[in-house]
Design a protein around this motif. Sequence first.
Motif, PDB file in Angstrom:
ATOM      1  N   VAL A 143       0.857  -1.179   0.000  1.00  0.00           N
ATOM      2  CA  VAL A 143       0.000   0.000   0.000  1.00  0.00           C
ATOM      3  C   VAL A 143       0.898   1.234   0.000  1.00  0.00           C
ATOM      4  CG1 VAL A 143      -1.844   1.278   1.142  1.00  0.00           C
ATOM      5  CG2 VAL A 143      -1.769  -1.214   1.330  1.00  0.00           C
ATOM      6  N   THR A 144       0.750   2.079  -0.993  1.00  0.00           N
ATOM      7  CA  THR A 144       1.546   3.300  -1.081  1.00  0.00           C
ATOM      8  C   THR A 144       0.669   4.529  -0.912  1.00  0.00           C
ATOM      9  OG1 THR A 144       1.297   3.461  -3.487  1.00  0.00           O
ATOM     10  CG2 THR A 144       3.173   2.191  -2.654  1.00  0.00           C
ATOM     11  N   ALA A 145       1.304   5.632  -0.553  1.00  0.00           N
ATOM     12  CA  ALA A 145       0.611   6.917  -0.442  1.00  0.00           C
ATOM     13  C   ALA A 145       1.630   8.014  -0.695  1.00  0.00           C
ATOM     14  CB  ALA A 145      -0.031   7.073   0.934  1.00  0.00           C
ATOM     15  N   HIS A 146       1.155   9.197  -1.098  1.00  0.00           N
ATOM     16  CA  HIS A 146       2.071  10.297  -1.423  1.00  0.00           C
ATOM     17  C   HIS A 146       1.641  11.589  -0.740  1.00  0.00           C
ATOM     18  CE1 HIS A 146       4.100  13.467  -3.734  1.00  0.00           C
ATOM     19  NE2 HIS A 146       5.024  12.543  -3.960  1.00  0.00           N
ATOM     20  N   CYS A 147       2.556  12.157   0.017  1.00  0.00           N
ATOM     21  CA  CYS A 147       2.361  13.489   0.603  1.00  0.00           C
ATOM     22  C   CYS A 147       3.347  14.428  -0.090  1.00  0.00           C
ATOM     23  CB  CYS A 147       2.573  13.439   2.112  1.00  0.00           C
ATOM     24  SG  CYS A 147       2.257  15.000   2.955  1.00  0.00           S
ATOM     25  N   ASN A 148       4.560  14.564   0.423  1.00  0.00           N
ATOM     26  CA  ASN A 148       5.647  15.193  -0.328  1.00  0.00           C
ATOM     27  C   ASN A 148       6.507  14.140  -1.003  1.00  0.00           C
ATOM     28  OD1 ASN A 148       4.965  17.862   0.421  1.00  0.00           O
ATOM     29  ND2 ASN A 148       6.041  17.615   2.368  1.00  0.00           N
ATOM     30  N   THR A 149       6.549  12.952  -0.408  1.00  0.00           N
ATOM     31  CA  THR A 149       7.253  11.804  -0.972  1.00  0.00           C
ATOM     32  C   THR A 149       6.316  10.603  -0.920  1.00  0.00           C
ATOM     33  OG1 THR A 149       8.211  11.322   1.208  1.00  0.00           O
ATOM     34  CG2 THR A 149       9.541  12.649  -0.305  1.00  0.00           C
ATOM     35  N   THR A 150       6.740   9.491  -1.479  1.00  0.00           N
ATOM     36  CA  THR A 150       5.897   8.298  -1.551  1.00  0.00           C
ATOM     37  C   THR A 150       6.358   7.272  -0.532  1.00  0.00           C
ATOM     38  OG1 THR A 150       5.448   8.643  -3.904  1.00  0.00           O
ATOM     39  CG2 THR A 150       5.072   6.430  -3.024  1.00  0.00           C
ATOM     40  N   ILE A 151       5.440   6.818   0.295  1.00  0.00           N
ATOM     41  CA  ILE A 151       5.725   5.807   1.304  1.00  0.00           C
ATOM     42  C   ILE A 151       5.145   4.464   0.877  1.00  0.00           C
ATOM     43  CG2 ILE A 151       3.624   6.119   2.710  1.00  0.00           C
ATOM     44  CD1 ILE A 151       5.503   5.977   5.200  1.00  0.00           C
ATOM     45  N   GLY A 152       5.791   3.375   1.312  1.00  0.00           N
ATOM     46  CA  GLY A 152       5.212   2.049   1.142  1.00  0.00           C
ATOM     47  C   GLY A 152       5.668   1.262  -0.061  1.00  0.00           C
ATOM     48  N   ALA A 239      -0.120  28.756   9.439  1.00  0.00           N
ATOM     49  CA  ALA A 239       0.879  27.764   9.830  1.00  0.00           C
ATOM     50  C   ALA A 239       1.173  26.813   8.668  1.00  0.00           C
ATOM     51  CB  ALA A 239       0.406  26.977  11.045  1.00  0.00           C
ATOM     52  N   PRO A 240       2.449  26.486   8.437  1.00  0.00           N
ATOM     53  CA  PRO A 240       2.814  25.595   7.324  1.00  0.00           C
ATOM     54  C   PRO A 240       2.693  24.127   7.722  1.00  0.00           C
ATOM     55  CG  PRO A 240       4.789  26.420   8.396  1.00  0.00           C
ATOM     56  CD  PRO A 240       3.631  27.034   9.132  1.00  0.00           C
ATOM     57  N   ALA A 241       1.596  23.499   7.404  1.00  0.00           N
ATOM     58  CA  ALA A 241       1.317  22.119   7.802  1.00  0.00           C
ATOM     59  C   ALA A 241       1.281  21.212   6.587  1.00  0.00           C
ATOM     60  CB  ALA A 241      -0.012  22.042   8.542  1.00  0.00           C
ATOM     61  N   ASP A 242       2.101  20.154   6.626  1.00  0.00           N
ATOM     62  CA  ASP A 242       2.055  19.142   5.564  1.00  0.00           C
ATOM     63  C   ASP A 242       0.933  18.149   5.801  1.00  0.00           C
ATOM     64  OD1 ASP A 242       4.284  20.180   4.220  1.00  0.00           O
ATOM     65  OD2 ASP A 242       5.682  18.984   5.396  1.00  0.00           O
ATOM     66  N   LEU A 243       0.768  17.726   7.062  1.00  0.00           N
ATOM     67  CA  LEU A 243      -0.220  16.714   7.420  1.00  0.00           C
ATOM     68  C   LEU A 243      -1.095  17.227   8.549  1.00  0.00           C
ATOM     69  CD1 LEU A 243       2.121  13.584   7.551  1.00  0.00           C
ATOM     70  CD2 LEU A 243       0.260  13.908   5.918  1.00  0.00           C
ATOM     71  N   ILE A 244      -2.352  16.793   8.547  1.00  0.00           N
ATOM     72  CA  ILE A 244      -3.231  16.998   9.704  1.00  0.00           C
ATOM     73  C   ILE A 244      -3.392  15.664  10.405  1.00  0.00           C
ATOM     74  CG2 ILE A 244      -5.591  17.500  10.447  1.00  0.00           C
ATOM     75  CD1 ILE A 244      -5.752  19.705   8.480  1.00  0.00           C
ATOM     76  N   LEU A 271      -9.421  21.167   3.984  1.00  0.00           N
ATOM     77  CA  LEU A 271      -8.605  22.326   4.351  1.00  0.00           C
ATOM     78  C   LEU A 271      -7.133  22.061   4.060  1.00  0.00           C
ATOM     79  CD1 LEU A 271      -8.346  25.122   5.768  1.00  0.00           C
ATOM     80  CD2 LEU A 271      -8.050  23.854   7.911  1.00  0.00           C
ATOM     81  N   ALA A 272      -6.646  20.883   4.418  1.00  0.00           N
ATOM     82  CA  ALA A 272      -5.245  20.551   4.168  1.00  0.00           C
ATOM     83  C   ALA A 272      -4.929  20.530   2.680  1.00  0.00           C
ATOM     84  CB  ALA A 272      -4.908  19.204   4.798  1.00  0.00           C
ATOM     85  N   LEU A 273      -5.858  20.022   1.876  1.00  0.00           N
ATOM     86  CA  LEU A 273      -5.651  20.006   0.426  1.00  0.00           C
ATOM     87  C   LEU A 273      -5.674  21.419  -0.156  1.00  0.00           C
ATOM     88  CD1 LEU A 273      -7.859  16.927  -0.556  1.00  0.00           C
ATOM     89  CD2 LEU A 273      -5.364  17.082  -0.737  1.00  0.00           C
ATOM     90  N   ARG A 274      -6.481  22.270   0.438  1.00  0.00           N
ATOM     91  CA  ARG A 274      -6.654  23.636  -0.090  1.00  0.00           C
ATOM     92  C   ARG A 274      -5.583  24.600   0.420  1.00  0.00           C
ATOM     93  NH1 ARG A 274     -11.328  24.143   1.690  1.00  0.00           N
ATOM     94  NH2 ARG A 274     -10.954  25.502   3.472  1.00  0.00           N
ATOM     95  N   GLU A 275      -5.209  24.485   1.707  1.00  0.00           N
ATOM     96  CA  GLU A 275      -4.329  25.480   2.317  1.00  0.00           C
ATOM     97  C   GLU A 275      -3.069  24.899   2.955  1.00  0.00           C
ATOM     98  OE1 GLU A 275      -6.296  28.406   4.752  1.00  0.00           O
ATOM     99  OE2 GLU A 275      -8.210  28.092   3.734  1.00  0.00           O
ATOM    100  N   GLY A 276      -2.920  23.582   2.935  1.00  0.00           N
ATOM    101  CA  GLY A 276      -1.725  22.969   3.502  1.00  0.00           C
ATOM    102  C   GLY A 276      -0.526  23.124   2.583  1.00  0.00           C
ATOM    103  N   THR A 277       0.638  22.731   3.079  1.00  0.00           N
ATOM    104  CA  THR A 277       1.881  22.942   2.342  1.00  0.00           C
ATOM    105  C   THR A 277       2.370  21.714   1.585  1.00  0.00           C
ATOM    106  OG1 THR A 277       2.998  22.520   4.459  1.00  0.00           O
ATOM    107  CG2 THR A 277       2.736  24.818   3.789  1.00  0.00           C
ATOM    108  N   ALA A 278       1.696  20.582   1.722  1.00  0.00           N
ATOM    109  CA  ALA A 278       2.144  19.350   1.075  1.00  0.00           C
ATOM    110  C   ALA A 278       1.678  19.271  -0.375  1.00  0.00           C
ATOM    111  CB  ALA A 278       1.625  18.136   1.842  1.00  0.00           C
ATOM    112  N   ALA A 279       2.400  18.457  -1.147  1.00  0.00           N
ATOM    113  CA  ALA A 279       1.998  18.210  -2.529  1.00  0.00           C
ATOM    114  C   ALA A 279       0.721  17.378  -2.591  1.00  0.00           C
ATOM    115  CB  ALA A 279       3.126  17.509  -3.283  1.00  0.00           C
TER     116      ALA A 279
END
Length: 455
Positions: A143-152, A239-244, A271-279
Amino acid sequence: MILSTVLFGRTYQFKSINEVMAKANEEKSGDVMAGIAAESAEERVAAKVVLANLTLEDLRNNPAIPYEQDEVTRIIQDSLNEKIYDSIKRWTVQELREKILDYNTSGNDIRRISRGLTSEMVAAVTKLMSNLDLITAGNKITVTAHCNTTIGLEGTLSARLQPNHPSDNEDGIVASILEGLAYGSGDAVVGLNPVDDTLESVKRMFHRLEEVKNKYAIPTQNSVLAHVTTQMQAIREGAPADLIFQSIAGSEKGNTAFGISGELIAEARELALREGTAAGPNVMYFETGQGAELSSNAHHGVDQLTLEARCYGFGKTYEPFLVNTVVGFIGPEYLYDSKQVIRAGLEDHFMGKLSGLPMGVDVCYTNHMKADQDDMEILSTLLAQAGVNFLITAPHGDDVMLNYQSLGYHEIQTLRELLQLKPIKEFEEWLRKMDVIDLSGRLTKQAGDASLFLV
């Protein structure tokens, strides 16, 4: 639907599927405390026999908590892929187990099947598996997921760097971050549990973590593990948040005790998708743990493994980047000793993966539990072999703020070298650039020395 069996000349009659599920569970002190555990090994085996012969349709029609009474049940049931479910609903639980473990069943096959499973089905098949079954089955599922990088991705083992400080001293937090990075930890997330979770403090911590990440150009993601509503307000105020982050439960009542609902988590994700700092697109981080619902009197008489599976059914709706169980954190009232912790860690990892989640584990214990660091090293090695996405690491394995024991920073790289695993690719390249690891992936002579970042 048959809820009885004869074993050694004795008839065992169960009143409901919930009773079967509870008594088929491996022994857990939380289930004993709740008064729902099997009273003997024979009764446990009898419950497993009955459970093995129930169909997936039986479990679909009898959720742990009724649909009308519980938001988590509704989210799980309503998200089911009906076409896949219809194709497997007449399978028994033992047939599902055999299918998952079959040599010819691939990880992709299992991922497809999982879309037709409710959390009760996930829990049921887990109860029929040995520890080695759980390792084997978990290892099959990617199972993979991507925020700024890809895990899994296959062949990787990631780590959360947990730099907690008993007074939120920023210099102390930064020192812990740099030490963790110097051992190769932190590719999953740099995640801080703040002592002071007021809005101003959380905003300050977000900014400091982002400052460190940017100063050293670290390819990772940051998280401050305050309540979701505080993080949301911090993001709204810049605030610069990648993850909630948020802890979640397997019942609506449990989530209410955490101060959340499905609607609130959906709002946080948007909100995180709209205003967060992660890809993105995966911007949520959830934490769970067997026994949480019992501790808040929100278990409805359901066993803790089944409720844990329901956490995953709830959480997957919001497409998280990270999910981890804090397996031994809640204490011996719920998992009494190392044997129960090891079993629960393997269960949780498998159930998370079968639910389609990028699953991690905080391999941990409290000081009043019958466990020690050797036990945690055993569990971490088993989980790494099972393909766990990430583990949590703290300085020397001792979280001096939360007052519990986890894995040390150095242990993540030991597991990688032992089992020929790697960090996330971008992070691995960064570690080489910073001379923390060499071309073979092993730690250099200066690894572990945080001062290498101060040159």
